[in-house]
Design a protein around this motif. Structure first.
Motif, mmCIF file in Angstrom:
data_model
loop_
_atom_site.group_PDB
_atom_site.id
_atom_site.type_symbol
_atom_site.label_atom_id
_atom_site.label_comp_id
_atom_site.label_asym_id
_atom_site.label_seq_id
_atom_site.Cartn_x
_atom_site.Cartn_y
_atom_site.Cartn_z
ATOM 1 N N ASP A 239 0.867 -1.161 0.000
ATOM 2 C CA ASP A 239 0.000 0.000 0.000
ATOM 3 C C ASP A 239 0.919 1.231 0.000
ATOM 4 O O ASP A 239 2.082 1.145 0.386
ATOM 5 N N THR A 240 0.414 2.354 -0.429
ATOM 6 C CA THR A 240 1.277 3.533 -0.509
ATOM 7 C C THR A 240 0.886 4.616 0.504
ATOM 8 O O THR A 240 1.670 4.955 1.396
ATOM 9 N N ILE B 61 6.073 -4.540 -5.066
ATOM 10 C CA ILE B 61 5.261 -3.833 -6.058
ATOM 11 C C ILE B 61 4.295 -2.932 -5.288
ATOM 12 O O ILE B 61 3.865 -3.282 -4.191
ATOM 13 N N LEU B 62 3.995 -1.765 -5.833
ATOM 14 C CA LEU B 62 2.991 -0.903 -5.203
ATOM 15 C C LEU B 62 1.609 -1.357 -5.651
ATOM 16 O O LEU B 62 1.385 -1.614 -6.837
ATOM 17 N N PHE C 267 5.701 8.270 -7.951
ATOM 18 C CA PHE C 267 6.189 7.757 -6.668
ATOM 19 C C PHE C 267 6.882 6.406 -6.871
ATOM 20 O O PHE C 267 7.963 6.157 -6.332
ATOM 21 N N ALA C 268 6.259 5.541 -7.694
ATOM 22 C CA ALA C 268 6.839 4.217 -7.979
ATOM 23 C C ALA C 268 8.178 4.365 -8.695
ATOM 24 O O ALA C 268 9.128 3.623 -8.432
ATOM 25 N N LYS C 269 8.256 5.358 -9.607
ATOM 26 C CA LYS C 269 9.515 5.578 -10.342
ATOM 27 C C LYS C 269 10.617 6.011 -9.389
ATOM 28 O O LYS C 269 11.770 5.601 -9.511
ATOM 29 N N VAL D 108 10.177 0.729 -8.374
ATOM 30 C CA VAL D 108 9.401 -0.513 -8.260
ATOM 31 C C VAL D 108 8.205 -0.468 -9.211
ATOM 32 O O VAL D 108 7.723 0.611 -9.561
ATOM 33 N N PRO D 109 7.728 -1.648 -9.646
ATOM 34 C CA PRO D 109 6.514 -1.663 -10.474
ATOM 35 C C PRO D 109 5.292 -1.258 -9.651
ATOM 36 O O PRO D 109 5.379 -1.164 -8.417
ATOM 37 N N PHE D 110 4.180 -1.015 -10.319
ATOM 38 C CA PHE D 110 3.021 -0.499 -9.573
ATOM 39 C C PHE D 110 1.704 -0.892 -10.242
ATOM 40 O O PHE D 110 1.650 -1.145 -11.446
#
Ligand SMILES: [Mg+2]
Length: 157
Positions: A32-33, A64-65, A77-79, A83-85
């Motif tokens: 979770d983010t 992964i997000l 944010f993932a970049k 991480v992948p998302f």
């Protein structure tokens, strides 16, 4: 109700060690983010999150997000985290969990969900067959609906 009970509880995601994930039987973490990795809506990860992700990867655990928030919020944010998302994941529905598993080539039983909300992260993870790690939200809620859910959650926790 067992689908609303996490398997493990931690104060903060940074307190979760690679061994905790491995001991649960998982090798992938669905993260979770908002209020788990950063304040709600913030592009600034909690101090230590980048190192935490590094440490997980060094131990063979792939992150992964998995977020219900928008692409505009999650993609940059993932970049930043590398991480992948999956955005607009519709937790607690299984759709987003399935997409995340496909991206990782993971089986549900190999995944652990880490998040701060009972009705999205815990319920979704339990229904999907993931191990569930519940953390305390790292910041105050900004959204009225989430605030309402928190009041209900107090009776369940
Ligand atoms: Mg959250």
């Amino acid at each position: 109700m067992s689908v609303l009970k996490p398997d493990f509880r931690f104060n903060c995601i940074l307190d979760i060690k690679p061994e905790d994930i491995k001991n649960s039987g998982a090798k992938f973490v669905l993260l979770d983010t908002d209020n788990t990795l950063a304040l709600h809506g913030s592009q600034e990860p909690l101090k230590g999150v980048l190192e935490w992700i590094d440490e997980m990867r060094k131990n063979g655990i792939e992150p992964i997000l998995l977020s219900n928030n928008s692409r505009e919020r999650i993609e940059p944010f993932a970049k930043k985290l590398g991480v992948p998302f999956v955005y607009k994941s519709a937790k607690p529905l299984s759709k987003g969990f399935s997409i995340a598993c496909k991206k990782l080539s993971a089986k549900p039983e190999e995944t652990a969900v880490i998040g701060d909300q009972i009705f999205t992260d815990v319920l979704g993870g339990k229904l999907f067959g993931s191990k569930v790690f519940l953390t305390e939200p790292i910041g105050p809620e900004t959204n009225a609906f989430i605030k309402f859910k928190r009041i209900i959650e107090k009776f369940i926790r």
